[in-house]
Design an enzyme around this catalytic site. Sequence first.
Site, mmCIF file in Angstrom:
data_model
loop_
_atom_site.group_PDB
_atom_site.id
_atom_site.type_symbol
_atom_site.label_atom_id
_atom_site.label_comp_id
_atom_site.label_asym_id
_atom_site.label_seq_id
_atom_site.Cartn_x
_atom_site.Cartn_y
_atom_site.Cartn_z
ATOM 1 N N ASN A 52 0.803 -1.318 0.106
ATOM 2 C CA ASN A 52 0.052 0.033 -0.048
ATOM 3 C C ASN A 52 0.758 1.394 -0.010
ATOM 4 O O ASN A 52 0.368 2.453 0.345
ATOM 5 C CB ASN A 52 -0.870 -0.059 1.087
ATOM 6 N N HIS A 99 -7.206 6.838 9.904
ATOM 7 C CA HIS A 99 -5.889 6.148 9.160
ATOM 8 C C HIS A 99 -6.499 5.242 8.122
ATOM 9 O O HIS A 99 -6.738 4.176 8.158
ATOM 10 C CB HIS A 99 -5.135 5.355 10.339
ATOM 11 N N GLN A 109 -4.529 4.621 18.245
ATOM 12 C CA GLN A 109 -5.518 4.364 17.196
ATOM 13 C C GLN A 109 -6.495 3.404 17.789
ATOM 14 O O GLN A 109 -6.021 2.189 18.083
ATOM 15 C CB GLN A 109 -4.832 4.238 15.870
ATOM 16 N N ARG A 136 3.887 8.091 11.152
ATOM 17 C CA ARG A 136 3.235 7.637 12.552
ATOM 18 C C ARG A 136 3.146 8.863 13.378
ATOM 19 O O ARG A 136 4.129 9.941 13.318
ATOM 20 C CB ARG A 136 4.323 6.572 13.143
#
Length: 392
Positions: free
Chosen positions: A147, A333, A314, A285
């Site tokens: 990704n 995210h 998260q 991050r």
Amino acid sequence: MAKIVCVLYPDPVNGFPPRYARDSIPVLTGYPNGQTLPTPADIDFTPGELLGSVSGELGLRAFLEARGHTLVVTSDKDGPDSVLDRELQDADVLISQPFWPAYLSAERIAKAPQLKLALTAGIGSDHVDIDAAIAAGITVAEETYSNSISVAEHAVMQILALVRNFLPAHRWAEQGGWNIADSVSRAYDLEGMDVGVIAAGRIGQAVLRRLAPFAVKLHYTDKHRLSADVEAELGLTFHPDAQSLARAVDVVSIHAPLHPETRNLFDEELIGSMRRGSYIINTARAQIVDRDAIVRALESGQLAGYAGDVWYPQPPAPDHPWRTMPNNAMTPHVSGSTLSAQARYAAGTREILEDWLDGKPIRDEYLIVDGGRLAGTGAASYTATVNATPAA
């Protein structure tokens, strides 16, 4: 037989499966650096389906249960009474995604004596305590490049959204207004700006290549300097460290992994050294920046905008200050979890599981930790305090 625990994000609020916007996704033949796409023996899903939520199960259930293995899928990952903590105690494999990470701490590892493989469906394994995994002899793997381009596209989108002041302008239109002066009072052209990338790995280089046609002046810093040919091709200016780069640019896009050298890298001092009205985009991050220093810089005007899709923890609390700080373009995210990316990282997850369950070597580029030490991609991207002998 193995027990596999898979932690995925919850299903859509309107139910699963969703109504898809498109009937198919493009078929890729390889990654930009020549690396082959995942090569599992088979897949049990249609590319373009929602695979990353609980009901999607990364398309793994039929494959694993046909071999007699146990698959537990949950989104309940936080707190001592979570499904994750209960099921992890006798699990052999833990699968997680960066977007809804199962934080594999040293404490959790200590309570999971059978755990042998921590697999990230996607890119980024910093939710795993690398030192503890090394000491316990746990293999850590992820689907490198699956990704990367997805994240790079998201970063470029957010750069443009901030600089062009897109979100406030869209809100005026959505709410029935025609407030041109309000919309353009913070809008600029990207053309001619200095844009810098922190870490020019797969994602960082993809961002640089996508920004080059915008006639910007490109800068980068990385532990490993790019070749002279690449620097000349893209017109790159190399900086020896983030401090030098931050002072020289209008826009910073962060693409470094989280490790001791990058944690809180963008603190009050570094942000204060940047040009007034700079922008930071962080799809790497959250803990690479100081959370509250970002808020203060936006409130004071030192930063003109902050965007990204990474938070800590998260998911973040409802009152997390990044949800309401001024001039932000934050998203959940999502950058690396498009339906296109999910097809690749679900296939990569199956490839890794096939190899591990059959006792075959996992691709070197997928490895972060193996044999009690950093390995493969991990050796080039992460920092460990020790290289331990695997536990018996």
